[in-house]
Design an enzyme around this catalytic site. Structure first.
Site, PDB file in Angstrom:
ATOM      1  N   GLU A  94      -5.370   2.649  10.365  1.00  0.00           N
ATOM      2  CA  GLU A  94      -4.282   1.656  10.261  1.00  0.00           C
ATOM      3  C   GLU A  94      -3.603   1.923   8.921  1.00  0.00           C
ATOM      4  OE1 GLU A  94      -3.530  -0.385  12.661  1.00  0.00           O
ATOM      5  OE2 GLU A  94      -5.298  -0.153  13.922  1.00  0.00           O
TER       6      GLU A  94
ATOM      7  N   CYS B 238       1.970  -3.618   5.105  1.00  0.00           N
ATOM      8  CA  CYS B 238       2.340  -2.391   5.813  1.00  0.00           C
ATOM      9  C   CYS B 238       3.531  -2.612   6.740  1.00  0.00           C
ATOM     10  CB  CYS B 238       1.143  -1.862   6.584  1.00  0.00           C
ATOM     11  SG  CYS B 238       0.306  -3.156   7.492  1.00  0.00           S
TER      12      CYS B 238
HETATM   13  P1  NAD Z   1      -5.785   3.072  -0.356  1.00  0.00           P
HETATM   14  O1  NAD Z   1      -5.657   4.136   0.658  1.00  0.00           O
HETATM   15  O2  NAD Z   1      -5.586   3.401  -1.770  1.00  0.00           O
HETATM   16  O3  NAD Z   1      -7.229   2.414  -0.269  1.00  0.00           O
HETATM   17  C1  NAD Z   1      -7.726   1.874   0.936  1.00  0.00           C
HETATM   18  C2  NAD Z   1      -9.231   1.945   0.900  1.00  0.00           C
HETATM   19  O4  NAD Z   1      -9.637   3.309   0.918  1.00  0.00           O
HETATM   20  C3  NAD Z   1      -9.855   1.325  -0.341  1.00  0.00           C
HETATM   21  O5  NAD Z   1     -11.020   0.629   0.037  1.00  0.00           O
HETATM   22  C4  NAD Z   1     -10.183   2.546  -1.173  1.00  0.00           C
HETATM   23  O6  NAD Z   1     -11.235   2.300  -2.059  1.00  0.00           O
HETATM   24  C5  NAD Z   1     -10.578   3.534  -0.107  1.00  0.00           C
HETATM   25  N1  NAD Z   1     -10.528   4.943  -0.477  1.00  0.00           N
HETATM   26  C6  NAD Z   1      -9.765   5.530  -1.410  1.00  0.00           C
HETATM   27  N2  NAD Z   1      -9.992   6.861  -1.440  1.00  0.00           N
HETATM   28  C7  NAD Z   1     -10.908   7.117  -0.482  1.00  0.00           C
HETATM   29  C8  NAD Z   1     -11.529   8.293   0.011  1.00  0.00           C
HETATM   30  N3  NAD Z   1     -11.260   9.488  -0.487  1.00  0.00           N
HETATM   31  N4  NAD Z   1     -12.400   8.179   1.034  1.00  0.00           N
HETATM   32  C9  NAD Z   1     -12.681   6.973   1.574  1.00  0.00           C
HETATM   33  N5  NAD Z   1     -12.122   5.825   1.153  1.00  0.00           N
HETATM   34  C10 NAD Z   1     -11.250   5.891   0.140  1.00  0.00           C
HETATM   35  O7  NAD Z   1      -4.823   1.883   0.110  1.00  0.00           O
HETATM   36  P2  NAD Z   1      -4.494   0.521  -0.644  1.00  0.00           P
HETATM   37  O8  NAD Z   1      -3.601   0.832  -1.788  1.00  0.00           O
HETATM   38  O9  NAD Z   1      -5.725  -0.288  -0.878  1.00  0.00           O
HETATM   39  O10 NAD Z   1      -3.693  -0.243   0.497  1.00  0.00           O
HETATM   40  C11 NAD Z   1      -2.335  -0.088   0.698  1.00  0.00           C
HETATM   41  C12 NAD Z   1      -2.070   0.801   1.885  1.00  0.00           C
HETATM   42  O11 NAD Z   1      -2.693   0.256   3.034  1.00  0.00           O
HETATM   43  C13 NAD Z   1      -0.595   0.872   2.215  1.00  0.00           C
HETATM   44  O12 NAD Z   1      -0.256   2.184   2.551  1.00  0.00           O
HETATM   45  C14 NAD Z   1      -0.481  -0.040   3.436  1.00  0.00           C
HETATM   46  O13 NAD Z   1       0.608   0.219   4.252  1.00  0.00           O
HETATM   47  C15 NAD Z   1      -1.767   0.218   4.114  1.00  0.00           C
HETATM   48  N6  NAD Z   1      -2.080  -0.882   5.017  1.00  0.00           N
HETATM   49  C16 NAD Z   1      -2.020  -0.665   6.371  1.00  0.00           C
HETATM   50  C17 NAD Z   1      -2.276  -1.711   7.246  1.00  0.00           C
HETATM   51  C18 NAD Z   1      -2.246  -1.520   8.731  1.00  0.00           C
HETATM   52  O14 NAD Z   1      -2.841  -2.329   9.435  1.00  0.00           O
HETATM   53  N7  NAD Z   1      -1.579  -0.509   9.249  1.00  0.00           N
HETATM   54  C19 NAD Z   1      -2.576  -2.971   6.747  1.00  0.00           C
HETATM   55  C20 NAD Z   1      -2.608  -3.140   5.370  1.00  0.00           C
HETATM   56  C21 NAD Z   1      -2.376  -2.090   4.512  1.00  0.00           C
END
Ligand code: NAD
Length: 477
Positions: free
Chosen positions: A247, A285
């Site tokens: 997502e 998002c």
């Molecule tokens: P992010 O990708 O930085 O982090 C998301 C999660 O991934 C965190 O828990 C982080 O610790 C973890 N993470 C980071 N690097 C990783 C790795 N190498 N391996 C595994 N896990 C890892 O995202 P964010 O800044 O927390 O959130 C914002 C993003 O989320 C935006 O792009 C937004 O659009 C998206 N988002 C999507 C939805 C949806 O339902 N489509 C909903 C909310 C947010």
């Protein structure tokens, strides 16, 4: 401040490495917890694997009761949980309350779906060679789930990981976003009050550099990830044999069609666009990012949007009348500032906003944004709207589809034929008619196409993604 416990197989524990949670608005300490140690991560994963068979056989009433319990407890602690969300995430308290209300519903819907997640039978005798055979198809969990969640909905998006897993009888290990672990840990506490077996749920903050080890762990065959586009796809590529649900992000668009022209129509569209381009400071998002207006309504609609955006009260998110809070951290605010600066240098005009104050960015509307500018082509994840005229509905659809993302699109029209065309032609996971793309009901299928992801959430849809069919064929004669 006392460290909030982490939850290892239903037991509260502390790690050794402190994790301080900072209030994005004023930099104060919002709370403290610890990262899980390697040994605690190992026990959480081992417990999930050990309980998987028992979990898959849990009666529906036990799964549903646990989910209902969490829903009820969140309702009892509604205001406290909302304040926790505001403290760790910086979203205005009024929106934090909405998030708690949604999470209450997410658990309640999951309980209801758990009760009716039933086998389907097929009489195979329509085929002359199959007389006397009955197929019974049940969905069985693929196995323990690793749920990885983002910072922007620190409660409800964790709920969307945990609730469907419990509903289908799959253990889950949750890794919350490092900036916002406290709401997830609170869910760990509420789940520990239930009768679920101990290994069923663990909530383990771990730093990003240790997350790939969890992703690769073969005892967690499903990775359900919500977060950014590059991280999501790199996870899927790193574990091609696993089931991944992604997502991810987008640059959601709204199209105002020529028939959406009455005074009431224009006020509604402008209000919704101004509100949902800026709610959570654009950190959703499906926040509206690109606005297209077809035909002659452009000047009128844009003037209304600009007035309404200019009137949004930003500032301290704990104040009742503030609707736009800070971004999650200074780096995020500086990135938005630099993207707007790049667009303006390339010819864009700031119609309102355009300034950064510390971690906050003013609600902003940009016109004449050149093609390819990051503020429209990439996910801005900040309170910035771009507005563009289009000559027709067709051109509007093409503009919406001219994106590498595809989460949801909003189409303001009264014309049912246009609505069905949008549904056929827009390459997105959801088309919202008469409203912004930011509309989401937690029980409806939700997710993206193209770079925005793969798989769906929404309770029933997520439950299907976490399971596979297993058929039992019986001889009836
Ligand atoms: P992010 O990708 O930085 O982090 C998301 C999660 O991934 C965190 O828990 C982080 O610790 C973890 N993470 C980071 N690097 C990783 C790795 N190498 N391996 C595994 N896990 C890892 O995202 P964010 O800044 O927390 O959130 C914002 C993003 O989320 C935006 O792009 C937004 O659009 C998206 N988002 C999507 C939805 C949806 O339902 N489509 C909903 C909310 C947010």
């Amino acid at each position: 401040m006392d460290a909030t416990p982490i939850w290892i197989a239903g037991t509260p524990e502390h790690g050794t490495e402190p994790l301080t949670v900072t209030h994005p608005y004023d930099g104060s300490e919002a709370g403290a917890t610890t990262h899980a140690t390697e040994e605690q991560v190992e026990r959480a994963v081992a417990a999930a694997a050990a309980v998987a068979r028992e979990a898959a056989s849990l009666p529906a009433h036990v799964r549903a009761a646990a989910l209902d319990h969490v829903s009820r407890r969140l309702a009892e602690r509604h205001e406290e949980v909302a304040r926790l969300i505001t403290a760790e995430n910086g979203k205005p308290i009024t929106w934090a309350r909405v998030e708690v209300t949604r999470a209450i519903g997410t658990f309640r819907w999951a309980a209801e779906e758990a009760r009716r997640f039933d086998a389907v039978t097929q009489d195979l005798s329509a085929d002359p060679g199959m007389v006397g055979r009955l197929a019974l198809t049940r969905r069985v969990p693929l196995g323990p789930v690793l749920g990885i969640s983002p910072f922007n909905f620190p409660l409800n998006l964790v709920a969307h990981k945990i609730a469907p897993a419990i509903a289908v009888g799959a253990p889950i290990v949750v890794k919350p976003a490092p900036a916002t672990p406290l709401s997830a840990l609170l869910l760990g506490e509420l789940l520990a009050e239930t009768d679920l077996p101990a290994g069923m749920v663990s909530v383990i903050p771990v730093p990003n550099d240790r997350a790939p080890g969890l992703v690769a762990d073969p005892r967690l065959p499903v990775v359900s990830f919500t977060g950014s586009v590059p991280v999501g796809w790199s996870i899927a590529e790193s574990v091609p044999r696993k089931k991944t649900v992604l997502e991810l992000g987008g640059n959601a668009a709204a199209l105002v069609c020529p028939d959406w022209s009455s005074e009431e129509d224009l006020e509604w569209a402008a209000t919704r666009i101004a509100t949902f381009g800026n709610y959570q400071a654009g950190q959703s998002c499906i926040a509206v990012q690109r606005v297209f207006v077809a035909g002659e309504l452009y000047d009128d609609l844009v003037a209304r949007v600009v007035t309404k955006v200019g009137a949004l009260k930003d500032g301290d998110p704990s104040e009742e009348d503030v609707v736009v809070g800070p971004l999650v951290d200074l780096a995020a605010a500086e990135r938005v500032e630099s993207w707007v600066g790049e667009a303006v240098a390339a010819g864009a005009r700031v119609l309102v906003g355009g300034n950064r104050y510390g971690t906050a960015y003013e609600p902003t509307v940009l016109a004449d944004v050149p093609p390819g500018a990051k503020v429209s082509a990439e996910e801005v994840f900040g309170p910035v709207l771009t507005v563009s005229p289009v000559s027709s509905v067709d051109e509007g659809f093409a503009a919406i589809n001219d994106s590498r993302f595809g989460l949801q699109a909003g189409v303001f029209t009264h014309d049912v034929a246009v609505a069905f065309r949008a549904h056929r032609e827009l390459a997105v996971g959801g088309v919202i008619v008469g409203d912004v793309p930011s509309f989401r009901a937690d029980q409806m299928a939700y997710g993206g196409t193209k770079d925005s992801g793969a798989g769906r959430e929404g309770l029933r849809a997520a439950m299907e993604d976490l399971t596979e069919t297993r058929v039992l064929v019986l001889r009836t004669t």
